[in-house]
Motif scaffolding. Structure first.
Motif, PDB file in Angstrom:
ATOM      1  N   GLU A  29      72.891  30.540  43.176  1.00  0.00           N
ATOM      2  CA  GLU A  29      73.811  31.553  43.694  1.00  0.00           C
ATOM      3  C   GLU A  29      74.411  31.103  45.025  1.00  0.00           C
ATOM      4  OE1 GLU A  29      74.684  34.360  42.153  1.00  0.00           O
ATOM      5  OE2 GLU A  29      73.293  34.048  40.487  1.00  0.00           O
ATOM      6  N   ASP A  30      75.505  31.735  45.416  1.00  0.00           N
ATOM      7  CA  ASP A  30      76.125  31.490  46.708  1.00  0.00           C
ATOM      8  C   ASP A  30      75.275  32.168  47.781  1.00  0.00           C
ATOM      9  OD1 ASP A  30      77.777  31.059  48.882  1.00  0.00           O
ATOM     10  OD2 ASP A  30      79.274  32.542  48.264  1.00  0.00           O
ATOM     11  N   MET A  31      74.596  31.392  48.614  1.00  0.00           N
ATOM     12  CA  MET A  31      73.687  31.933  49.624  1.00  0.00           C
ATOM     13  C   MET A  31      74.412  32.831  50.632  1.00  0.00           C
ATOM     14  SD  MET A  31      70.678  31.115  48.811  1.00  0.00           S
ATOM     15  CE  MET A  31      69.748  31.488  50.271  1.00  0.00           C
ATOM     16  N   HIS A  32      75.681  32.559  50.885  1.00  0.00           N
ATOM     17  CA  HIS A  32      76.418  33.380  51.844  1.00  0.00           C
ATOM     18  C   HIS A  32      76.594  34.813  51.347  1.00  0.00           C
ATOM     19  CE1 HIS A  32      77.344  29.326  53.260  1.00  0.00           C
ATOM     20  NE2 HIS A  32      77.357  29.899  54.436  1.00  0.00           N
ATOM     21  N   GLN A  33      76.602  34.991  50.048  1.00  0.00           N
ATOM     22  CA  GLN A  33      76.735  36.327  49.478  1.00  0.00           C
ATOM     23  C   GLN A  33      75.521  37.199  49.817  1.00  0.00           C
ATOM     24  OE1 GLN A  33      77.325  36.247  45.265  1.00  0.00           O
ATOM     25  NE2 GLN A  33      77.332  38.460  45.058  1.00  0.00           N
ATOM     26  N   PHE A  34      74.346  36.588  49.953  1.00  0.00           N
ATOM     27  CA  PHE A  34      73.113  37.324  50.185  1.00  0.00           C
ATOM     28  C   PHE A  34      72.571  37.154  51.607  1.00  0.00           C
ATOM     29  CE2 PHE A  34      73.441  36.250  45.715  1.00  0.00           C
ATOM     30  CZ  PHE A  34      73.335  37.507  45.149  1.00  0.00           C
ATOM     31  N   HIS A  35      73.344  36.511  52.441  1.00  0.00           N
ATOM     32  CA  HIS A  35      72.917  36.180  53.799  1.00  0.00           C
ATOM     33  C   HIS A  35      72.374  37.393  54.549  1.00  0.00           C
ATOM     34  CE1 HIS A  35      73.623  35.371  58.115  1.00  0.00           C
ATOM     35  NE2 HIS A  35      73.143  34.189  57.792  1.00  0.00           N
ATOM     36  N   ARG A  36      73.122  38.479  54.587  1.00  0.00           N
ATOM     37  CA  ARG A  36      72.702  39.661  55.344  1.00  0.00           C
ATOM     38  C   ARG A  36      71.455  40.302  54.758  1.00  0.00           C
ATOM     39  NH1 ARG A  36      77.292  43.735  56.392  1.00  0.00           N
ATOM     40  NH2 ARG A  36      75.614  44.658  57.601  1.00  0.00           N
ATOM     41  N   ASN A  81      54.159  25.513  43.786  1.00  0.00           N
ATOM     42  CA  ASN A  81      53.707  24.214  44.241  1.00  0.00           C
ATOM     43  C   ASN A  81      54.683  23.800  45.334  1.00  0.00           C
ATOM     44  OD1 ASN A  81      52.162  21.968  44.172  1.00  0.00           O
ATOM     45  ND2 ASN A  81      52.583  21.477  42.051  1.00  0.00           N
ATOM     46  N   LYS A  82      54.218  23.474  46.523  1.00  0.00           N
ATOM     47  CA  LYS A  82      55.132  23.217  47.635  1.00  0.00           C
ATOM     48  C   LYS A  82      55.609  21.767  47.633  1.00  0.00           C
ATOM     49  CE  LYS A  82      53.127  26.574  50.706  1.00  0.00           C
ATOM     50  NZ  LYS A  82      52.558  26.821  51.986  1.00  0.00           N
ATOM     51  N   THR A  83      56.793  21.509  47.062  1.00  0.00           N
ATOM     52  CA  THR A  83      57.419  20.212  47.252  1.00  0.00           C
ATOM     53  C   THR A  83      58.902  20.178  46.963  1.00  0.00           C
ATOM     54  OG1 THR A  83      56.579  19.572  45.103  1.00  0.00           O
ATOM     55  CG2 THR A  83      55.503  18.586  46.985  1.00  0.00           C
ATOM     56  N   MET A  84      59.437  20.925  46.021  1.00  0.00           N
ATOM     57  CA  MET A  84      60.834  20.708  45.673  1.00  0.00           C
ATOM     58  C   MET A  84      61.797  21.826  46.075  1.00  0.00           C
ATOM     59  SD  MET A  84      62.663  19.561  42.143  1.00  0.00           S
ATOM     60  CE  MET A  84      61.504  20.375  41.172  1.00  0.00           C
ATOM     61  N   ARG A  85      61.595  23.040  45.676  1.00  0.00           N
ATOM     62  CA  ARG A  85      62.561  24.109  45.920  1.00  0.00           C
ATOM     63  C   ARG A  85      62.581  24.455  47.405  1.00  0.00           C
ATOM     64  NH1 ARG A  85      64.557  28.339  42.241  1.00  0.00           N
ATOM     65  NH2 ARG A  85      63.642  26.841  40.871  1.00  0.00           N
ATOM     66  N   LYS A  86      63.763  24.418  48.016  1.00  0.00           N
ATOM     67  CA  LYS A  86      63.847  24.627  49.460  1.00  0.00           C
ATOM     68  C   LYS A  86      64.632  25.897  49.775  1.00  0.00           C
ATOM     69  CE  LYS A  86      63.732  19.754  50.524  1.00  0.00           C
ATOM     70  NZ  LYS A  86      64.392  18.639  51.180  1.00  0.00           N
ATOM     71  N   LEU A  87      64.101  26.699  50.635  1.00  0.00           N
ATOM     72  CA  LEU A  87      64.816  27.827  51.215  1.00  0.00           C
ATOM     73  C   LEU A  87      64.636  27.662  52.712  1.00  0.00           C
ATOM     74  CD1 LEU A  87      66.377  30.433  50.755  1.00  0.00           C
ATOM     75  CD2 LEU A  87      64.213  31.637  50.767  1.00  0.00           C
ATOM     76  N   ARG A  88      65.565  27.005  53.335  1.00  0.00           N
ATOM     77  CA  ARG A  88      65.406  26.647  54.734  1.00  0.00           C
ATOM     78  C   ARG A  88      66.046  27.687  55.623  1.00  0.00           C
ATOM     79  NH1 ARG A  88      65.381  21.234  56.667  1.00  0.00           N
ATOM     80  NH2 ARG A  88      63.494  20.525  55.725  1.00  0.00           N
ATOM     81  N   PHE A  89      65.325  28.060  56.669  1.00  0.00           N
ATOM     82  CA  PHE A  89      65.801  29.079  57.599  1.00  0.00           C
ATOM     83  C   PHE A  89      67.093  28.659  58.259  1.00  0.00           C
ATOM     84  CE2 PHE A  89      65.775  31.112  61.793  1.00  0.00           C
ATOM     85  CZ  PHE A  89      65.831  32.422  61.378  1.00  0.00           C
ATOM     86  N   ARG A  90      67.220  27.405  58.626  1.00  0.00           N
ATOM     87  CA  ARG A  90      68.416  26.948  59.317  1.00  0.00           C
ATOM     88  C   ARG A  90      69.658  27.112  58.459  1.00  0.00           C
ATOM     89  NH1 ARG A  90      66.752  21.277  61.226  1.00  0.00           N
ATOM     90  NH2 ARG A  90      64.642  21.922  61.072  1.00  0.00           N
ATOM     91  N   GLU A  91      69.537  26.985  57.143  1.00  0.00           N
ATOM     92  CA  GLU A  91      70.680  27.121  56.257  1.00  0.00           C
ATOM     93  C   GLU A  91      71.183  28.542  56.197  1.00  0.00           C
ATOM     94  OE1 GLU A  91      69.412  25.552  52.547  1.00  0.00           O
ATOM     95  OE2 GLU A  91      69.217  23.532  53.320  1.00  0.00           O
ATOM     96  N   MET A  92      70.365  29.491  56.611  1.00  0.00           N
ATOM     97  CA  MET A  92      70.721  30.892  56.523  1.00  0.00           C
ATOM     98  C   MET A  92      71.549  31.357  57.727  1.00  0.00           C
ATOM     99  SD  MET A  92      69.565  31.533  53.689  1.00  0.00           S
ATOM    100  CE  MET A  92      70.113  33.217  53.762  1.00  0.00           C
ATOM    101  N   LYS A  93      71.598  30.582  58.773  1.00  0.00           N
ATOM    102  CA  LYS A  93      72.304  31.012  59.994  1.00  0.00           C
ATOM    103  C   LYS A  93      73.793  31.054  59.769  1.00  0.00           C
ATOM    104  CE  LYS A  93      68.904  29.674  63.314  1.00  0.00           C
ATOM    105  NZ  LYS A  93      68.576  28.897  64.443  1.00  0.00           N
TER     106      LYS A  93
END
Length: 93
Positions: A29-36, A81-93
């Protein structure tokens, strides 16, 4: 004090599981759509992890260390399992 830190780690693991569920739901999905909708929760998570880390180590945690906790993959059984899927805080700014 150790009991409280152990309990906080268990609760933060629960929050990480919820973040993983959100990451799965928003995959592709477009992360900017769900940013707020998700930024506030991620900010609260960062605050909680930072406070816990400070109480344990008397030092500040880096954003890279926090981001490492938010890297997920899904194995064949559907478990986290922590290695592939990323949800990074910095990308949300």
């Amino acid at each position: 004090m150790e009991d409280i830190l152990t309990e906080s780690e268990i609760k933060l693991d629960g929050v990480r599981q919820k973040i993983f569920q959100v990451a799965q739901e928003l995959s592709g999905e477009d992360m900017h759509q769900f940013h707020r909708a998700i930024t506030t929760g991620l900010q609260e998570y960062v605050e909680a992890v930072s406070f816990q880390h400070f109480i344990k180590t008397r030092s500040l945690i880096s954003m890279d260390e926090i981001n490492k906790q938010l890297i997920f993959t899904t194995d064949d059984n559907g478990k986290e399992n922590k290695t592939m899927r990323k949800l990074r805080f910095r990308e949300m700014k």
